[in-house]
Enzyme design. Structure first.
Site, PDB file in Angstrom:
ATOM      1  N   SER A   1      -9.660   1.909   2.903  1.00 44.45           N
ATOM      2  CA  SER A   1      -8.767   2.640   2.014  1.00 44.45           C
ATOM      3  C   SER A   1      -7.749   1.749   1.295  1.00 44.45           C
ATOM      4  CB  SER A   1      -7.998   3.696   2.811  1.00 44.45           C
ATOM      5  OG  SER A   1      -7.185   3.078   3.820  1.00 44.45           O
TER       6      SER A   1
ATOM      7  N   SER B   1      -9.923  -0.575   7.110  1.00 43.72           N
ATOM      8  CA  SER B   1      -9.390  -0.338   5.768  1.00 43.72           C
ATOM      9  C   SER B   1      -8.732  -1.542   5.116  1.00 43.72           C
ATOM     10  CB  SER B   1      -8.382   0.817   5.803  1.00 43.72           C
ATOM     11  OG  SER B   1      -9.028   2.020   6.130  1.00 43.72           O
TER      12      SER B   1
ATOM     13  N   LYS C   1       0.839  -1.200   0.000  1.00 44.31           N
ATOM     14  CA  LYS C   1       0.000   0.000   0.000  1.00 44.31           C
ATOM     15  C   LYS C   1       0.873   1.248   0.000  1.00 44.31           C
ATOM     16  CE  LYS C   1      -3.937   1.998   2.549  1.00 44.31           C
ATOM     17  NZ  LYS C   1      -4.822   1.827   3.734  1.00 44.31           N
TER      18      LYS C   1
END
Length: 485
Positions: free
Chosen positions: A154, A178, A79
């Site tokens: 996210s 997330s 990420k």
């Protein structure tokens, strides 16, 4: 053989057995990325040259017997809020569009020690603020199961990359769901470890008391193996906890007999979609048939978790994001002006609307006239939520709950109503407020052919119990043929 359809553990086993080379695995991952990225947009940066160079070095170390981890040679995505030395780390924001860290996050360093290959950095909601991966400066990510729908967020890029077979596994970060929510929306397995299990050093902070790095994989075994790789004590992180045992793969036992499982009644009210509820109750019955003791109970505090979470998270975000001022790194306005105006213009132009909204909310609740009324009250509420879980875990080994009230919404639906978007986190944020571990496992598809996930929540540092329960359900599901995505 399509190598990217293998799980991460299966792929590593073939590499260690000499059936395939690490370079073959990286080539396969890059080929799928080239094929699918225009449609999915799961990556912000793909490091083709660096990945192939690293693959050759890892293969050499395997050949001389210096690397033998459970995931050696496996391509992985990271990420884009987790620092990678020499590789852009943008937080999906214009304000960090060209930031290249000079160091690795501790979790990334652990990946490299295990002989994994970082393919690239995945798309996300800007500074991890959102639950759809639509607030990214680099464009929206689409759900591989249905490209008209969001992947969740996210960590939507990481989950979409795994679901699209671009990589076998990925790292995400979880501040209020997330990892777990996009894993559910994309039909993959994702885990948020207990706060302190994985070092936060090198994770660009959204809300420091809530953020935690965790694994995303194709199944529970992949998540256990990846957690085993990234979990470690780190003196550079003051919140890091030294565990007695990091052998998470030893928990992969097909046995839930005698496990006491609680189901919060209030989690199954009117807001929960009937199809999601139906899939979860199938899981409940399967676990009960295989020896688990399952009962409903009142957890309480559900109506307070969203207000408490957004007050605390926004307050910490407004503080953490003060450092992005256009002076030392990142975006700076092109206008020629004084220092004070340069700060304002750089931040106004560099941050997106959702980040600005949360900075303003955080600044408000921390202001002198409202600190006691909002922020301190939210901290007291957080303590009460943790106490409610403590009472529950005195009786139960784990808690089963939905991950989200619905399956993945269509692109554009959530951003039109920020308040409804915030309410979408209602089943996940309490885990972060309490520092607990949680895992999401696929448990079926709805009538629109979108994945449904179920969440298992454990007491602090009970990852092994969670992994055993999740693995057991996965084994039952595969035998029964129920709940596959």
């Amino acid at each position: 053989m399509d190598l990217m359809t293998l799980t991460a553990v299966q792929l590593s086993s073939k590499i260690k057995a000499g059936e395939i080379k690490v370079m073959d695995a990286v080539d396969a991952a890059l080929a799928v990325i080239k094929e699918r990225e225009k449609e999915i947009n799961a990556f912000i940066t793909v490091d083709e040259t660096g990945a192939m160079h690293r693959a050759r070095e890892v293969q050499r170390l395997i050949d001389i017997g210096e690397l033998s981890s459970p995931l050696v040679g496996v391509p992985i995505a990271v990420k884009d809020n987790i620092c990678t030395k020499g590789l852009k780390t943008t937080c999906a924001s214009k304000i960090l569009y060209d930031f290249v860290p000079t160091y690795n996050a501790e979790a990334v360093a652990n990946l490299e020690k295990a002989g994994m290959i970082i393919i690239g950095k995945t798309n996300m909601d800007e500074f991890a603020m959102g639950n759809t991966t639509e607030t990214s400066y680099f464009g929206v990510t689409r759900n591989p199961r249905n490209v008209g729908h969001v992947p969740g967020g996210s960590s939507g890029g990481s989950c979409a990359a795994v679901a699209a077979n671009e990589v076998p596994c990925a790292l995400g970060s979880d501040t209020g769901g997330s990892i777990r929510q996009p894993s559910s929306f994309c039909g993959v397995t994702g885990m948020k470890p207990t706060y302190g299990t994985v070092s936060r050093y090198g994770l660009i902070a959204y809300a420091s008391s809530l953020d935690q790095i965790g694994p995303v994989g194709k199944d529970v075994t992949d998540c256990a193996a990846l957690l085993q790789v990234i979990a470690s004590y780190d003196s550079k992180d003051s919140t890091s906890v030294r565990l007695k045992d990091y052998d998470f793969m030893s928990a992969l036992k097909n046995n839930c007999a005698g496990m006491k499982i609680g189901i919060p009644c209030e989690y199954f009210g009117e807001r929960l979609n009937p199809e999601v509820k139906e899939k979860i109750w199938v899981v409940v019955e399967l676990l009960r048939e295989n020896g688990a003791k399952v009962e409903e109970f009142d957890l309480g505090m559900l109506e307070y978790v969203i207000p408490a979470y957004y007050v605390i998270a926004s307050a910490e975000a407004s503080s953490n994001l003060q450092r992005f001022d256009g002076v030392k790194y990142g975006y700076r306005t092109k206008d020629d002006m004084g220092v004070h105006d340069m700060y304002k213009s750089s931040r106004s132009e560099g941050f997106g609307s959702e980040v600005k909204r949360r900075i303003m909310l955080g600044s408000f609740v921390l202001s002198s006239g409202y600190y006691d009324a909002y922020y301190l009250k939210a901290l007291r509420t957080k303590a009460l939520i943790k106490k409610a879980f403590d009472i529950a875990f005195a009786k139960y080994d784990l808690i089963l709950s939905p991950v989200a009230a619905t399956t993945a919404p269509k692109l554009g639906e959530s951003l039109s109503d920020p308040l409804q978007m915030y309410l979408g986190d209602i089943y996940t944020v309490s885990v972060n407020l309490s520092g607990l571990p949680g895992i999401t496992i696929p448990c079926g598809i709805d009538s629109a052919k979108l994945p449904v996930g179920i969440q298992m929540i454990g007491n602090c540092f009970s990852e092994k119990t969670l992994l055993q329960a999740a693995y057991t359900y996965e084994c039952i599901r595969n035998v029964e043929g129920k709940g596959r995505t």
